[in-house]
Design an enzyme around this catalytic site. Sequence first.
Site, PDB file in Angstrom:
ATOM      1  N   ILE A   1    -101.851  60.163  -4.221  1.00 31.11           N
ATOM      2  CA  ILE A   1    -101.412  61.034  -5.319  1.00 31.11           C
ATOM      3  C   ILE A   1    -102.546  61.078  -6.334  1.00 31.11           C
ATOM      4  O   ILE A   1    -102.955  60.041  -6.860  1.00 31.11           O
ATOM      5  CB  ILE A   1    -100.137  60.458  -5.985  1.00 31.11           C
ATOM      6  CG1 ILE A   1     -98.966  60.452  -5.010  1.00 31.11           C
ATOM      7  CG2 ILE A   1     -99.794  61.201  -7.271  1.00 31.11           C
ATOM      8  CD1 ILE A   1     -98.458  61.797  -4.600  1.00 31.11           C
ATOM      9  N   ASP A   2    -103.072  62.273  -6.595  1.00 30.32           N
ATOM     10  CA  ASP A   2    -104.241  62.357  -7.474  1.00 30.32           C
ATOM     11  C   ASP A   2    -103.851  62.806  -8.884  1.00 30.32           C
ATOM     12  O   ASP A   2    -102.677  62.992  -9.198  1.00 30.32           O
ATOM     13  CB  ASP A   2    -105.303  63.267  -6.848  1.00 30.32           C
ATOM     14  CG  ASP A   2    -104.832  64.713  -6.729  1.00 30.32           C
ATOM     15  OD1 ASP A   2    -103.816  65.075  -7.350  1.00 30.32           O
ATOM     16  OD2 ASP A   2    -105.490  65.484  -6.008  1.00 30.32           O
TER      17      ASP A   2
END
Lengths: 81, 248
Positions: A38-39
């Site tokens: 998850i960025d």
Amino acid sequence: MPAVTSEQVESRVIETLASFGPDASQITRDATFEELDIDSLDLVELAQVVEDEYGVVLKGEDMKELKTVGESIDLIVARAE
Amino acid sequence: MPDPAPRREGCALVTGASRGIGAAIARALARDGWPVGVNYRADQAGAEAVVAEIERAGARAVALGADVADPGAADQLFEALESQFACPVLALVNNAGIAADNLTPSLRDDEWAAVLDTNLTAAFRLTRRALKPMLRARSGRIVNISSVVALRANPGQANYAAAKAGLIALTKTAAVEVARRGITINAVAPGWIDTDMTAEVSTDLLAQVPARRAGTPEEVAACVRFLASDEASYVTGAVLTVDGGLAA
């Protein structure tokens, strides 16, 4: 309006994170955003969902501190109270 | 018979669309199937005429008054447009622009600030607001109308050129940030286009244009229409000059 429960927030956060790619079964409270791939852009989107649904504003600096799914849930619940 | 315009999942907002390049862009997007918000600051009659023309052609448009330099304008415009057409804004064209020309030694603070506010800061605020529905939809098109003066000096326009060059940097940075979400952000850099805004530009400039003529608003609008289309899905962070070769 009754305060949101931790379970409600958890369910919504997991649903939102799952929409970014990781399998829902991998998204546990202890899972880190890094492990889930998850960025920062995903977290911006999560913040938008949280703001729209719970009226909780999570700023960029709040999001930077978050490392795990559980930390994000706890922060949203605490701010919603 | 031309292909019918595609059905759109969202609507388009064009700022500064009551005349000139903005009006041509609004008409082109409407022909391409976008329900269009025709933003104006002062020229309500002009915006309504653009809307009427679009409606006569069988497409949808609405005139939306707001000064984009007002910090509340982005929310106001998006809410009005989304409620009018009951769909998210999935195309934004930051076209509204002003000029306050002066040679740099004489350029006043208020001339600098007004041009930066309208031409750059407003585009940032509208872009930030537009990315909300676009990120959610995993789709979106933003086109920023820059200028050839961002690429090639034009004396007397330090403020305008700085704003338009800033718009290119904003375009590239934001484009890279959201590219993986199916959102494209590009800039179009018109040269000397025949509009009210350039009516007083010295005709000496014409000699410097390789095409030896001014461009038309429709020639700029055609490029914007392309960048807003499905066909341009792999074009992002680009600057498309529409200048008869002036910056080449």
